[in-house]
Design a protein around this motif. Structure first.
Motif, mmCIF file in Angstrom:
data_model
loop_
_atom_site.group_PDB
_atom_site.id
_atom_site.type_symbol
_atom_site.label_atom_id
_atom_site.label_comp_id
_atom_site.label_asym_id
_atom_site.label_seq_id
_atom_site.Cartn_x
_atom_site.Cartn_y
_atom_site.Cartn_z
ATOM 1 N N MET A 117 0.821 -1.198 0.000
ATOM 2 C CA MET A 117 0.000 0.000 0.000
ATOM 3 C C MET A 117 0.860 1.256 0.000
ATOM 4 O O MET A 117 0.532 2.258 -0.644
ATOM 5 N N ALA A 118 1.975 1.224 0.703
ATOM 6 C CA ALA A 118 2.880 2.382 0.699
ATOM 7 C C ALA A 118 3.440 2.621 -0.697
ATOM 8 O O ALA A 118 3.565 3.771 -1.144
ATOM 9 N N ALA A 119 3.781 1.547 -1.398
ATOM 10 C CA ALA A 119 4.306 1.687 -2.757
ATOM 11 C C ALA A 119 3.233 2.216 -3.698
ATOM 12 O O ALA A 119 3.504 3.066 -4.560
ATOM 13 N N LEU A 120 2.009 1.739 -3.546
ATOM 14 C CA LEU A 120 0.916 2.210 -4.397
ATOM 15 C C LEU A 120 0.625 3.680 -4.122
ATOM 16 O O LEU A 120 0.415 4.466 -5.052
ATOM 17 N N GLU A 121 0.632 4.060 -2.860
ATOM 18 C CA GLU A 121 0.440 5.472 -2.523
ATOM 19 C C GLU A 121 1.540 6.336 -3.127
ATOM 20 O O GLU A 121 1.278 7.447 -3.612
ATOM 21 N N ARG A 122 2.771 5.851 -3.079
ATOM 22 C CA ARG A 122 3.897 6.612 -3.623
ATOM 23 C C ARG A 122 3.757 6.805 -5.134
ATOM 24 O O ARG A 122 4.212 7.817 -5.685
ATOM 25 N N ALA A 123 3.131 5.851 -5.805
ATOM 26 C CA ALA A 123 2.993 5.932 -7.267
ATOM 27 C C ALA A 123 1.973 6.976 -7.692
ATOM 28 O O ALA A 123 2.090 7.560 -8.771
ATOM 29 N N ILE A 124 0.968 7.216 -6.855
ATOM 30 C CA ILE A 124 -0.154 8.077 -7.245
ATOM 31 C C ILE A 124 0.105 9.506 -6.776
ATOM 32 O O ILE A 124 0.368 9.737 -5.602
ATOM 33 N N PRO A 125 0.025 10.481 -7.673
ATOM 34 C CA PRO A 125 0.299 11.872 -7.300
ATOM 35 C C PRO A 125 -0.711 12.387 -6.284
ATOM 36 O O PRO A 125 -1.912 12.176 -6.419
ATOM 37 N N TYR A 126 -0.178 13.056 -5.251
ATOM 38 C CA TYR A 126 -1.059 13.563 -4.194
ATOM 39 C C TYR A 126 -0.291 14.578 -3.376
ATOM 40 O O TYR A 126 0.877 14.374 -3.039
ATOM 41 N N ASP A 127 -0.943 15.697 -3.029
ATOM 42 C CA ASP A 127 -0.268 16.768 -2.293
ATOM 43 C C ASP A 127 -0.276 16.535 -0.792
ATOM 44 O O ASP A 127 0.500 17.157 -0.066
ATOM 45 N N GLY A 128 -1.155 15.675 -0.305
ATOM 46 C CA GLY A 128 -1.256 15.441 1.128
ATOM 47 C C GLY A 128 -0.307 14.357 1.608
ATOM 48 O O GLY A 128 0.552 13.863 0.864
ATOM 49 N N SER A 129 -0.454 13.988 2.863
ATOM 50 C CA SER A 129 0.417 12.974 3.455
ATOM 51 C C SER A 129 -0.099 11.583 3.111
ATOM 52 O O SER A 129 -1.279 11.388 2.830
ATOM 53 N N SER A 130 0.803 10.607 3.161
ATOM 54 C CA SER A 130 0.447 9.220 2.893
ATOM 55 C C SER A 130 0.048 8.530 4.198
ATOM 56 O O SER A 130 0.577 8.841 5.262
ATOM 57 N N SER A 131 -0.858 7.585 4.106
ATOM 58 C CA SER A 131 -1.277 6.864 5.310
ATOM 59 C C SER A 131 -0.368 5.678 5.602
ATOM 60 O O SER A 131 -0.203 5.293 6.758
ATOM 61 N N PHE A 132 0.225 5.082 4.564
ATOM 62 C CA PHE A 132 1.196 4.002 4.741
ATOM 63 C C PHE A 132 2.592 4.540 4.455
ATOM 64 O O PHE A 132 2.776 5.319 3.512
ATOM 65 N N SER A 133 3.564 4.116 5.240
ATOM 66 C CA SER A 133 4.939 4.560 5.019
ATOM 67 C C SER A 133 5.904 3.463 5.438
ATOM 68 O O SER A 133 5.547 2.555 6.186
ATOM 69 N N VAL A 134 7.108 3.565 4.930
ATOM 70 C CA VAL A 134 8.178 2.620 5.278
ATOM 71 C C VAL A 134 9.399 3.428 5.680
ATOM 72 O O VAL A 134 9.886 4.261 4.916
#
Length: 218
Positions: free
Chosen positions: A1-18
């Protein structure tokens, strides 16, 4: 999920991180969990749900670290506990274990936090709603000439995700086989950052050549 979030452009913070300390999920409302792999085939899972963790405000206080093994990151966990930011601690050394709870504790918050990532159908639905429906939906311009086409593409992307593409991607990650091809189901319309996603996946040990991240004991 962190990798998928990183792929999608978004100005806010991510919910999953590594990070070096492990993989973390933060729901944005202060409810957080972290899974950290420890050298020697061990692991620790800790987190807190401010509303559901009945372990936080007991009288007398419950020490979630009482008798915990020395290889845990005890200083960090104790700091969280003193700040009332620790609802559960589970550790793995051949089997999962935790401290004993008093009878009045019926919920430590693990189901409402970690449970959302463990249950595959819940994870897929949540990721589809938030990452695709919301994040990709934010990139659509209602005034653009190709708005209707873009909306159809978004619907098709969501359909592919729910139809098994996202579940297959998760399985590839579990098998450490995540690659650029794993993101192909998203399509070519979106301005994706696959390189950043793969860099994170490599860091998390989800690619064939990525090292499995493990912290030293203590």
């Amino acid at each position: 999920m962190a990798a998928l979030e990183r792929a999608i452009p978004y100005d806010g913070s991510s919910s999953f991180s590594v990070q070096a300390r492990g993989a973390t999920h933060d729901d944005g409302g202060g409810n957080v969990w972290t899974l950290r792999l420890i050298e020697g085939g061990r692991a620790v899972l800790h987190g807190c749900d401010h509303e559901m963790s009945g372990t936080r405000l007991l009288k007398p206080p419950l020490d979630l670290l009482a008798g915990a093994p020395e290889w845990l990151p005890l200083a960090m966990l104790d700091s969280l506990q003193r700040g009332l930011e620790l609802g559960f601690v589970y550790w793995y050394d051949g089997r999962w274990d935790r401290v004993a709870y008093p009878a009045e504790v019926r919920d430590d918050g693990i189901a409402s936090t970690v449970g959302r990532a463990v249950a595959l159908d819940v994870l897929v639905q949540g990721a589809t709603d938030v990452l695709l429906g919301y994040r990709l939906g934010e990139t659509l311009d209602e005034d653009a000439d190709d708005y209707d086409e873009a909306e159809e593409d978004l619907d098709a992307t969501i359909e592919r995700a729910l139809g098994g593409a996202l579940e297959e991607m998760i399985q590839q990650a579990r098998e450490r086989e995540l690659s650029a091809a794993s993101f192909a189901w998203l399509g070519d319309r979106w301005d994706l950052d696959i390189d950043a996603a793969l860099q994170l996946a490599h860091q998390a040990g989800l690619t064939r050549d990525g090292p499995i991240p493990q912290a030293p004991p203590g």
